[in-house]
Design an enzyme around this catalytic site. Structure first.
Site, PDB file in Angstrom:
ATOM      1  N   GLU A 163       1.307   5.136   4.944  1.00  0.00           N
ATOM      2  CA  GLU A 163       0.826   3.865   5.486  1.00  0.00           C
ATOM      3  C   GLU A 163      -0.488   3.452   4.833  1.00  0.00           C
ATOM      4  OE1 GLU A 163      -2.212   4.561   6.929  1.00  0.00           O
ATOM      5  OE2 GLU A 163      -1.716   6.666   6.628  1.00  0.00           O
ATOM      6  N   GLY A 303      -4.398   9.313   3.942  1.00  0.00           N
ATOM      7  CA  GLY A 303      -3.225   8.542   4.339  1.00  0.00           C
ATOM      8  C   GLY A 303      -2.358   8.252   3.133  1.00  0.00           C
ATOM      9  N   GLU A 304      -1.645   7.133   3.174  1.00  0.00           N
ATOM     10  CA  GLU A 304      -0.781   6.679   2.072  1.00  0.00           C
ATOM     11  C   GLU A 304       0.462   7.544   1.888  1.00  0.00           C
ATOM     12  OE1 GLU A 304      -3.010   6.454  -1.571  1.00  0.00           O
ATOM     13  OE2 GLU A 304      -4.583   5.183  -0.714  1.00  0.00           O
ATOM     14  N   GLY A 305       0.613   8.612   2.659  1.00  0.00           N
ATOM     15  CA  GLY A 305       1.671   9.577   2.402  1.00  0.00           C
ATOM     16  C   GLY A 305       1.240  10.663   1.444  1.00  0.00           C
TER      17      GLY A 305
END
Length: 336
Positions: A163, A303-305
């Site tokens: 995300e 974050g971001e995966g």
């Protein structure tokens, strides 16, 4: 093919009646693991991962050839409360960075041999400030769930969802607080790096939101306290279950989104492992609530995966050992 989501009751039914792993494939993987050229248990959790993966893929000797990373982006009305050290405009800027291949997740996905997709969800129309009203209407929640649901490639054999959304550790903390109780401060961290006054303000916001929205139903918690990108991650994780695609969960925000599914169906995350434990303080507690032990702990809080993408190579290595190693009989080695 997956059905189109038409209403929240249908989504709920799909969660409750989701398929389980293939017991025959799992049994075959366990049998194979016992015959490989190594002492029993010598590969530790890698053995458990490979057997778990084989069961979900329905293949006692599987391979991982098509991992997918999906990043969902959304903006949050609650940022008007001053809960983030960065302005909401950064979400749009980071989506452009993803699309041009310049973010950390682009590099990590590439290193893992994963396809990467980016979905921005109405960045010009943030969710409502959840201290004043539900973050989303039922229609908005359904649309976000459908975005995630449709984003999963049926040909993928391993999924990571990540995300981007300035302020989104605040809805994640609110979701965790609503689902698991305790004090708001137990679940609220510094996110992008707010100072002490900012943390106190953020904790107040989480407490006010949870006090305002009293339902503890998983989908209602997601609707009232979440965000479009959190809902999209939940939709993608649920779709992967329908397709028997194993999932690697990312950090605090992804795990909070996933927890709303468990609040609907206790086994909703049986097809998922925790990729890492992030530096966001409450993530470890949230993983404990879900019964998940992280594969990695590297102090990440991006974050971001990103943490889950790193863990792709752990799962790939587990499966490569399981499926590629010789058995004692094949190698002509005595098994004692």
């Amino acid at each position: 093919m997956l059905p189109t989501l038409t209403d929240l009751d249908q989504f709920r039914d799909l969660l409750v009646n989701a398929p389980g792993p293939d017991s025959a494939a799992r049994a075959g993987a366990e049998a194979r693991n016992g015959q490989l050229t190594k002492p029993p248990g010598a590969l530790g959790r890698l053995e458990d991962l490979a057997i778990w993966y084989a069961g979900w893929r329905g293949d006692a000797r599987p391979r991982i050839e098509a991992p997918q990373v999906i990043v969902f982006a959304g903006n949050h009305g609650v940022t008007a409360q001053g809960v983030s050290a960065f302005p909401a405009e950064v979400t749009v800027q980071m989506v452009m960075n993803f699309e041009h291949g310049g973010a950390a997740i682009n590099q990590l996905a590439r290193a893992a041999g994963a396809r990467m997709d980016v979905h921005a969800l109405e960045l010009d129309r943030p969710t409502q400030d959840f201290t004043q009203a539900p973050a989303m209407t039922e229609a908005e929640l359904l649309t976000a769930l459908q975005t995630g649901w449709a984003a999963v490639d049926p040909a993928a054999d391993l999924l990571v969802v990540g995300e981007m959304g300035i302020g989104n550790t605040t809805p994640a903390a609110a979701i965790a607080h609503a689902l698991y109780g305790g004090a708001a401060g137990d679940w609220t961290g510094r996110g992008t790096g707010v100072d002490d006054a900012g943390l106190a303000n953020k904790t107040r916001v989480v407490a006010e939101g949870v006090a305002l929205h009293t339902s503890r139903d998983g989908l209602e918690v997601l609707r009232c306290l979440g965000g479009r990108e959190l809902a999209a991650m939940a939709g993608a994780i649920a779709a992967a279950r329908q397709l028997r695609i194993p999932v690697i969960l990312d950090g605090f925000i992804c795990t909070a989104a996933a927890a709303t599914l468990v609040a609907v169906s206790a086994d909703a995350l049986d097809h998922a492992v925790a990729g890492h434990q992030s530096a966001e303080g409450a993530h470890g507690t949230l993983l404990e609530k879900l019964g998940k032990q992280a594969l990695l702990s590297l102090g990440l809080r991006l974050g971001e995966g990103s943490g889950a993408a790193l863990a792709i190579n752990i799962v790939k290595s587990a499966v490569a050992c399981h499926s590629g190693m010789a058995t004692f009989a094949e190698a002509g080695v005595s098994d004692g």
